[in-house]
Scaffold this motif. Structure first.
Motif, PDB file in Angstrom:
ATOM      1  N   GLY A 132       0.866  -1.223   0.042  1.00 35.58           N
ATOM      2  CA  GLY A 132       0.022  -0.001   0.089  1.00 35.58           C
ATOM      3  C   GLY A 132       0.716   1.207   0.044  1.00 35.58           C
ATOM      4  N   ALA A 133       0.467   2.409  -0.500  1.00 34.70           N
ATOM      5  CA  ALA A 133       0.847   3.557  -0.430  1.00 34.70           C
ATOM      6  C   ALA A 133      -0.075   4.810  -0.352  1.00 34.70           C
ATOM      7  CB  ALA A 133       1.488   3.908  -1.976  1.00 34.70           C
ATOM      8  N   GLN A 134       0.362   5.675   0.312  1.00 39.84           N
ATOM      9  CA  GLN A 134      -0.719   6.895   0.772  1.00 39.84           C
ATOM     10  C   GLN A 134      -0.253   8.023  -0.337  1.00 39.84           C
ATOM     11  OE1 GLN A 134       0.013   6.476   5.365  1.00 39.84           O
ATOM     12  NE2 GLN A 134      -2.093   7.460   4.861  1.00 39.84           N
ATOM     13  N   SER A 135       0.481   7.973  -1.263  1.00 39.89           N
ATOM     14  CA  SER A 135       0.604   8.924  -2.249  1.00 39.89           C
ATOM     15  C   SER A 135       1.262   8.310  -3.460  1.00 39.89           C
ATOM     16  CB  SER A 135       1.550   9.891  -1.644  1.00 39.89           C
ATOM     17  OG  SER A 135       3.070   9.481  -1.393  1.00 39.89           O
ATOM     18  N   VAL A 136       1.050   9.141  -4.518  1.00 44.50           N
ATOM     19  CA  VAL A 136       1.628   8.766  -5.761  1.00 44.50           C
ATOM     20  C   VAL A 136       3.205   8.641  -5.582  1.00 44.50           C
ATOM     21  CG1 VAL A 136       1.858   9.355  -8.269  1.00 44.50           C
ATOM     22  CG2 VAL A 136      -0.476   9.540  -7.084  1.00 44.50           C
ATOM     23  N   ALA A 137       3.539   9.774  -5.205  1.00 39.96           N
ATOM     24  CA  ALA A 137       5.130   9.231  -4.893  1.00 39.96           C
ATOM     25  C   ALA A 137       5.446   8.118  -4.191  1.00 39.96           C
ATOM     26  CB  ALA A 137       5.645  10.720  -4.117  1.00 39.96           C
ATOM     27  N   GLU A 138       4.960   7.778  -3.231  1.00 40.67           N
ATOM     28  CA  GLU A 138       5.170   6.652  -2.351  1.00 40.67           C
ATOM     29  C   GLU A 138       4.848   5.238  -3.366  1.00 40.67           C
ATOM     30  OE1 GLU A 138       3.553   4.443   1.605  1.00 40.67           O
ATOM     31  OE2 GLU A 138       3.401   6.798   1.501  1.00 40.67           O
ATOM     32  N   THR A 152       9.066   1.110  -8.278  1.00 47.19           N
ATOM     33  CA  THR A 152      10.545   1.017  -8.771  1.00 47.19           C
ATOM     34  C   THR A 152      11.402  -0.036  -7.721  1.00 47.19           C
ATOM     35  OG1 THR A 152      10.533   3.423  -9.453  1.00 47.19           O
ATOM     36  CG2 THR A 152      12.700   2.513  -8.790  1.00 47.19           C
ATOM     37  N   ASP A 153      11.161  -0.132  -6.469  1.00 45.51           N
ATOM     38  CA  ASP A 153      11.775  -1.150  -5.551  1.00 45.51           C
ATOM     39  C   ASP A 153      11.445  -2.210  -5.870  1.00 45.51           C
ATOM     40  OD1 ASP A 153      12.777   1.264  -4.197  1.00 45.51           O
ATOM     41  OD2 ASP A 153      11.452   1.105  -2.493  1.00 45.51           O
ATOM     42  N   PHE A 154       9.986  -2.617  -6.113  1.00 48.46           N
ATOM     43  CA  PHE A 154       9.959  -3.925  -6.361  1.00 48.46           C
ATOM     44  C   PHE A 154      10.540  -4.236  -7.935  1.00 48.46           C
ATOM     45  CE2 PHE A 154       6.876  -7.202  -7.612  1.00 48.46           C
ATOM     46  CZ  PHE A 154       6.743  -7.836  -6.377  1.00 48.46           C
ATOM     47  N   LEU A 171      -0.997  -5.335 -10.747  1.00 52.18           N
ATOM     48  CA  LEU A 171      -2.469  -4.668 -10.725  1.00 52.18           C
ATOM     49  C   LEU A 171      -2.326  -3.500  -9.489  1.00 52.18           C
ATOM     50  CD1 LEU A 171      -5.941  -6.153 -10.446  1.00 52.18           C
ATOM     51  CD2 LEU A 171      -5.157  -4.709  -8.559  1.00 52.18           C
ATOM     52  N   ILE A 172      -3.015  -2.399  -9.984  1.00 56.32           N
ATOM     53  CA  ILE A 172      -3.031  -0.921  -9.145  1.00 56.32           C
ATOM     54  C   ILE A 172      -4.338  -0.796  -8.946  1.00 56.32           C
ATOM     55  CG2 ILE A 172      -2.709   0.460 -10.920  1.00 56.32           C
ATOM     56  CD1 ILE A 172      -0.718   2.124  -8.789  1.00 56.32           C
ATOM     57  N   LEU A 173      -4.650  -0.550  -7.607  1.00 61.29           N
ATOM     58  CA  LEU A 173      -5.882   0.054  -7.519  1.00 61.29           C
ATOM     59  C   LEU A 173      -5.509   1.387  -6.789  1.00 61.29           C
ATOM     60  CD1 LEU A 173      -6.564  -3.051  -5.316  1.00 61.29           C
ATOM     61  CD2 LEU A 173      -8.639  -2.237  -6.138  1.00 61.29           C
ATOM     62  N   ALA A 174      -6.177   2.364  -7.250  1.00 65.05           N
ATOM     63  CA  ALA A 174      -5.897   3.900  -7.176  1.00 65.05           C
ATOM     64  C   ALA A 174      -7.103   4.595  -6.745  1.00 65.05           C
ATOM     65  CB  ALA A 174      -5.009   4.371  -8.090  1.00 65.05           C
ATOM     66  N   ASP A 175      -7.122   5.470  -5.902  1.00 61.36           N
ATOM     67  CA  ASP A 175      -8.001   6.461  -5.493  1.00 61.36           C
ATOM     68  C   ASP A 175      -7.697   7.594  -6.444  1.00 61.36           C
ATOM     69  OD1 ASP A 175      -9.889   8.046  -4.244  1.00 61.36           O
ATOM     70  OD2 ASP A 175      -8.460   8.968  -2.609  1.00 61.36           O
ATOM     71  N   HIS A 176      -8.687   8.573  -6.628  1.00 62.39           N
ATOM     72  CA  HIS A 176      -8.618   9.403  -7.717  1.00 62.39           C
ATOM     73  C   HIS A 176      -8.091  10.715  -6.993  1.00 62.39           C
ATOM     74  CE1 HIS A 176      -9.162  12.268 -11.058  1.00 62.39           C
ATOM     75  NE2 HIS A 176     -10.252  12.811 -10.485  1.00 62.39           N
ATOM     76  N   ILE A 177      -8.811  11.313  -5.932  1.00 57.66           N
ATOM     77  CA  ILE A 177      -8.358  12.472  -5.157  1.00 57.66           C
ATOM     78  C   ILE A 177      -7.340  12.203  -4.243  1.00 57.66           C
ATOM     79  CG2 ILE A 177      -9.186  14.273  -4.110  1.00 57.66           C
ATOM     80  CD1 ILE A 177     -10.359  14.258  -6.800  1.00 57.66           C
ATOM     81  N   MET A 178      -6.150  12.784  -4.614  1.00 58.19           N
ATOM     82  CA  MET A 178      -5.219  12.628  -3.809  1.00 58.19           C
ATOM     83  C   MET A 178      -4.337  13.874  -3.784  1.00 58.19           C
ATOM     84  SD  MET A 178      -3.804   8.784  -3.996  1.00 58.19           S
ATOM     85  CE  MET A 178      -3.764   8.555  -5.605  1.00 58.19           C
ATOM     86  N   PRO A 179      -3.654  14.263  -2.606  1.00 59.65           N
ATOM     87  CA  PRO A 179      -2.981  15.628  -2.153  1.00 59.65           C
ATOM     88  C   PRO A 179      -2.235  16.102  -3.490  1.00 59.65           C
ATOM     89  CG  PRO A 179      -2.880  14.404  -0.501  1.00 59.65           C
ATOM     90  CD  PRO A 179      -3.360  13.630  -1.438  1.00 59.65           C
ATOM     91  N   ASP A 180      -1.062  15.403  -3.862  1.00 56.25           N
ATOM     92  CA  ASP A 180      -0.087  15.646  -4.786  1.00 56.25           C
ATOM     93  C   ASP A 180      -0.452  15.614  -6.402  1.00 56.25           C
ATOM     94  OD1 ASP A 180       1.380  16.756  -2.669  1.00 56.25           O
ATOM     95  OD2 ASP A 180       2.123  14.642  -2.187  1.00 56.25           O
ATOM     96  N   GLU A 181      -1.126  14.370  -6.358  1.00 62.09           N
ATOM     97  CA  GLU A 181      -1.265  14.062  -8.012  1.00 62.09           C
ATOM     98  C   GLU A 181      -2.684  13.163  -7.776  1.00 62.09           C
ATOM     99  OE1 GLU A 181       1.078  11.754 -11.870  1.00 62.09           O
ATOM    100  OE2 GLU A 181       2.025  12.117  -9.818  1.00 62.09           O
ATOM    101  N   GLY A 215      -5.071  10.573  -9.041  1.00 65.93           N
ATOM    102  CA  GLY A 215      -4.997   9.020  -9.343  1.00 65.93           C
ATOM    103  C   GLY A 215      -5.051   8.864 -10.867  1.00 65.93           C
ATOM    104  N   ILE A 216      -5.984   9.190 -11.646  1.00 68.27           N
ATOM    105  CA  ILE A 216      -6.183   9.258 -12.820  1.00 68.27           C
ATOM    106  C   ILE A 216      -4.949   9.776 -13.687  1.00 68.27           C
ATOM    107  CG2 ILE A 216      -7.198  10.058 -14.919  1.00 68.27           C
ATOM    108  CD1 ILE A 216      -9.977   9.825 -13.388  1.00 68.27           C
ATOM    109  N   ASP A 217      -4.472  10.516 -13.228  1.00 72.97           N
ATOM    110  CA  ASP A 217      -2.984  10.966 -13.850  1.00 72.97           C
ATOM    111  C   ASP A 217      -1.920  10.077 -13.572  1.00 72.97           C
ATOM    112  OD1 ASP A 217      -4.143  13.579 -14.795  1.00 72.97           O
ATOM    113  OD2 ASP A 217      -3.656  14.613 -13.009  1.00 72.97           O
ATOM    114  N   PHE A 218      -2.009   9.495 -12.527  1.00 71.20           N
ATOM    115  CA  PHE A 218      -1.077   8.633 -12.293  1.00 71.20           C
ATOM    116  C   PHE A 218      -1.383   7.298 -13.042  1.00 71.20           C
ATOM    117  CE2 PHE A 218       0.100   5.004  -8.857  1.00 71.20           C
ATOM    118  CZ  PHE A 218       1.342   5.176  -9.433  1.00 71.20           C
TER     119      PHE A 218
END
Length: 165
Positions: A34-40, A46-48, A57-67, A69-72
């Motif tokens: 799990g990650a709490q931000s796009v940067a994380e 990258t580490d993996f 597979l990635i499950l992403a929320d849309h509204i996050m502070p820095d970026e 989810g859709i852009d990610f």
């Protein structure tokens, strides 16, 4: 067997923990993070990959502070090493325009609105992961116990028949 990652991204810790809990039955054979931000999330991918694994597979929320989810997801869809990953948007706040962008440019495989049920989320993740392993793994059999075993057995059986023909 290659290590495959399921990554969940949500800036709200309670939501992230809930998603991780709902899909934990898929580990092993999948690594769940799990990650709490796009940067994380980028750092986790990258580490993996540096350890020889792949994002499945990635499950992403849309509204996050820095970026957003859709852009990610769009970025992941335009990057060679993550393009094949199945992408699920898990949100309650994406508008029609954003959702269309995610589908058209982000390779979105599924849109799931909050709130969700554990059963629905797990079924969607299993379906998309089954698609992934059938498309990208030479031997999908190690995943049959936690994914859609009937589809995997059918696929393997059909490919054996193709080889013999």
């Amino acid at each position: 067997m290659q290590q495959l990652l399921i990554l969940c991204v949500d800036d709200e810790r309670e939501v992230l923990d809930s998603v991780l809990h709902d899909i934990m039955s898929l580990s092993p054979p999948f690594v769940i993070d799990g990650a709490q931000s796009v940067a994380e999330a980028r750092e986790a991918i990258t580490d993996f990959e540096q350890q020889g694994g792949k994002l499945a597979l990635i499950l992403a929320d849309h509204i996050m502070p820095d970026e957003l989810g859709i852009d990610f997801l769009i970025d992941l869809n335009h990057t060679a090493n993550t393009e094949a990953a199945k992408k699920i948007l898990l949100t309650g706040q994406a508008g029609l325009h954003d959702t269309i962008e995610a589908i058209n440019r982000g390779g979105l495989n599924y849109y799931l609105a909050k709130p969700w049920t554990q059963e629905l989320l797990l079924n969607i993740v299993i379906e998309k992961l089954t698609d992934y392993v059938l498309e990208h793994c030479d031997n999908p059999m190690p995943y049959a116990q936690v994914l859609d075993g009937a589809r995997i057995f059918s696929h393997v059986g059909q490919h054996r028949m193709d080889i013999k023909s």
